[in-house]
Design a protein around this motif. Structure first.
Motif, PDB file in Angstrom:
ATOM      1  N   VAL A  81       0.840  -1.077   0.092  1.00  0.00           N
ATOM      2  CA  VAL A  81       0.348  -0.403  -0.044  1.00  0.00           C
ATOM      3  C   VAL A  81       1.071   1.493   0.391  1.00  0.00           C
ATOM      4  O   VAL A  81       1.328   1.248   1.165  1.00  0.00           O
ATOM      5  CB  VAL A  81      -0.890   0.258   1.231  1.00  0.00           C
ATOM      6  CG1 VAL A  81      -2.015   1.125   1.393  1.00  0.00           C
ATOM      7  CG2 VAL A  81      -1.492  -0.951   1.267  1.00  0.00           C
ATOM      8  N   LYS A  84      -0.401   6.396  -2.881  1.00  0.00           N
ATOM      9  CA  LYS A  84      -1.856   7.109  -3.899  1.00  0.00           C
ATOM     10  C   LYS A  84      -2.441   5.888  -3.504  1.00  0.00           C
ATOM     11  O   LYS A  84      -4.043   6.429  -3.742  1.00  0.00           O
ATOM     12  CB  LYS A  84      -0.666   6.274  -5.755  1.00  0.00           C
ATOM     13  CG  LYS A  84      -2.219   6.552  -6.978  1.00  0.00           C
ATOM     14  CD  LYS A  84      -1.647   6.534  -7.844  1.00  0.00           C
ATOM     15  CE  LYS A  84      -2.543   6.373  -9.171  1.00  0.00           C
ATOM     16  NZ  LYS A  84      -3.460   7.389  -9.332  1.00  0.00           N
ATOM     17  N   LEU A  85      -2.691   4.233  -3.824  1.00  0.00           N
ATOM     18  CA  LEU A  85      -3.678   3.865  -2.788  1.00  0.00           C
ATOM     19  C   LEU A  85      -4.252   4.007  -1.680  1.00  0.00           C
ATOM     20  O   LEU A  85      -5.476   4.000  -1.946  1.00  0.00           O
ATOM     21  CB  LEU A  85      -3.549   2.090  -2.640  1.00  0.00           C
ATOM     22  CG  LEU A  85      -4.297   1.029  -2.671  1.00  0.00           C
ATOM     23  CD1 LEU A  85      -5.561   1.192  -3.746  1.00  0.00           C
ATOM     24  CD2 LEU A  85      -3.465   0.083  -2.655  1.00  0.00           C
ATOM     25  N   ALA A  88      -6.629   6.626  -2.712  1.00  0.00           N
ATOM     26  CA  ALA A  88      -8.149   6.364  -3.451  1.00  0.00           C
ATOM     27  C   ALA A  88      -8.808   5.740  -1.873  1.00  0.00           C
ATOM     28  O   ALA A  88      -9.816   5.606  -2.109  1.00  0.00           O
ATOM     29  CB  ALA A  88      -7.850   5.797  -4.096  1.00  0.00           C
ATOM     30  N   PRO A 114     -10.899   1.563  -6.439  1.00  0.00           N
ATOM     31  CA  PRO A 114     -10.222   1.568  -7.691  1.00  0.00           C
ATOM     32  C   PRO A 114      -8.803   1.091  -7.160  1.00  0.00           C
ATOM     33  O   PRO A 114      -7.961   1.343  -6.519  1.00  0.00           O
ATOM     34  CB  PRO A 114      -9.507   2.885  -8.817  1.00  0.00           C
ATOM     35  CG  PRO A 114     -10.720   3.967  -8.075  1.00  0.00           C
ATOM     36  CD  PRO A 114     -10.917   2.979  -7.090  1.00  0.00           C
ATOM     37  N   GLY A 115      -8.614   0.055  -7.855  1.00  0.00           N
ATOM     38  CA  GLY A 115      -6.768  -0.704  -7.353  1.00  0.00           C
ATOM     39  C   GLY A 115      -6.887  -2.035  -6.561  1.00  0.00           C
ATOM     40  O   GLY A 115      -6.056  -2.633  -6.220  1.00  0.00           O
ATOM     41  N   VAL A 116      -7.971  -1.805  -5.655  1.00  0.00           N
ATOM     42  CA  VAL A 116      -8.546  -2.829  -5.262  1.00  0.00           C
ATOM     43  C   VAL A 116      -9.246  -4.346  -4.891  1.00  0.00           C
ATOM     44  O   VAL A 116     -10.574  -3.777  -5.704  1.00  0.00           O
ATOM     45  CB  VAL A 116      -9.071  -2.094  -3.571  1.00  0.00           C
ATOM     46  CG1 VAL A 116      -9.764  -3.279  -2.596  1.00  0.00           C
ATOM     47  CG2 VAL A 116      -8.459  -1.280  -2.707  1.00  0.00           C
ATOM     48  N   GLY A 117      -8.494  -5.102  -4.676  1.00  0.00           N
ATOM     49  CA  GLY A 117      -8.513  -6.286  -6.079  1.00  0.00           C
ATOM     50  C   GLY A 117      -9.616  -7.192  -4.600  1.00  0.00           C
ATOM     51  O   GLY A 117      -9.302  -7.061  -3.753  1.00  0.00           O
ATOM     52  N   THR A 120      -6.646  -8.227  -1.984  1.00  0.00           N
ATOM     53  CA  THR A 120      -5.753  -6.795  -1.578  1.00  0.00           C
ATOM     54  C   THR A 120      -6.658  -6.590  -0.365  1.00  0.00           C
ATOM     55  O   THR A 120      -6.371  -6.090   0.784  1.00  0.00           O
ATOM     56  CB  THR A 120      -5.453  -6.156  -2.703  1.00  0.00           C
ATOM     57  OG1 THR A 120      -5.143  -6.373  -3.557  1.00  0.00           O
ATOM     58  CG2 THR A 120      -5.339  -4.596  -2.095  1.00  0.00           C
ATOM     59  N   GLY A 169      -6.973   6.615  -9.726  1.00  0.00           N
ATOM     60  CA  GLY A 169      -7.478   5.192 -10.974  1.00  0.00           C
ATOM     61  C   GLY A 169      -8.579   4.802 -11.717  1.00  0.00           C
ATOM     62  O   GLY A 169      -8.390   4.212 -11.911  1.00  0.00           O
ATOM     63  N   LYS A 171     -10.806   4.555 -15.234  1.00  0.00           N
ATOM     64  CA  LYS A 171     -10.424   4.959 -16.155  1.00  0.00           C
ATOM     65  C   LYS A 171     -10.796   5.709 -16.605  1.00  0.00           C
ATOM     66  O   LYS A 171     -11.830   6.218 -16.648  1.00  0.00           O
ATOM     67  CB  LYS A 171     -10.560   3.843 -17.290  1.00  0.00           C
ATOM     68  CG  LYS A 171      -9.787   1.979 -17.192  1.00  0.00           C
ATOM     69  CD  LYS A 171     -10.715   1.313 -17.377  1.00  0.00           C
ATOM     70  CE  LYS A 171      -9.853  -0.052 -17.108  1.00  0.00           C
ATOM     71  NZ  LYS A 171     -10.678  -1.315 -17.856  1.00  0.00           N
TER      72      LYS A 171
END
Length: 201
Positions: A81, A84-85, A88, A114-117, A120, A169, A171
């Motif tokens: 982490v 940026k994350l 977010a 965004p960026g968290v699957g 994660t 993050g 699109k």
């Protein structure tokens, strides 16, 4: 370490702001939850900061309250982490909402950032659970949106909102669609961002 700035808010270009302190303009990146609470341009503000020094840059992050800064620091201590994350996550959820997610083991809300699957989100829950045991939920006494914020052109506000979402993050097409879906004449960029993020949640 720069821990706090007191000066005049001279520019808001989400997610960046510039604070003039005795003639020196400090550029800070802030989470959307901080942006919502800022006063209008040319007003005095006190903002709590965290400085990150890298080989290629010195980055200054700003937070409306100390509690937000401390939460940011907890996040960036976690493996995988970065700033940026962390921004977010804090832009999509208030600190108290994040704490509630952790205690309730609610991965679905975290995964909308965004960026968290899924992996994660699950790791965040595990790693933050023990760290946040001493954190209590504190109702915010500050307004979510600075009602007095003004902007000259609605289209500029729309563009600023889209740019801010992309920086978090999302699109470009996704950000543009989200802002267009909630756009109304006269709304500030901060209000557009807040509504767009809620619409994505």
């Amino acid at each position: 370490m720069i821990g706090r700035l007191r000066g005049i808010l001279v520019e808001k270009q989400p997610p960046f702001i510039i604070v003039d302190v005795s003639g020196i303009g400090y550029e800070l990146e802030v989470p959307m939850t901080t942006l919502y609470q800022l006063p209008e341009i040319n007003q005095e503000i006190i903002i709590h900061t965290h400085l990150v020094v890298r080989e290629d840059a010195q980055l200054l992050y700003g937070f409306y309250a100390k509690r937000e800064r401390e939460f940011f620091r907890e996040l960036i201590r976690l493996n995988g982490v970065g700033p940026k994350l962390a921004l977010a996550l804090m832009s999509g959820l208030e600190v108290d909402e994040m704490i509630q997610c952790i205690h309730a083991e609610d991965t679905s809300r975290l995964m909308k950032v965004p960026g968290v699957g899924k992996k994660t989100a699950e790791r965040l829950l595990v790693e933050l659970r023990d760290r946040l045991k001493t954190w209590e939920r504190i109702p915010s006494i500050a307004p979510l949106v600075a009602e007095t914020a003004q902007i000259s052109m609605p289209m500029s506000a729309e563009n600023d909102a889209v740019s801010a979402l992309v920086s978090l993050g999302f699109k470009p097409q996704e950000a543009s669609k989200a802002v267009s879906a909630i756009f109304e004449e006269g709304l500030t960029s901060e209000e557009l961002i807040r509504r767009a993020l809620k619409g994505m949640a």
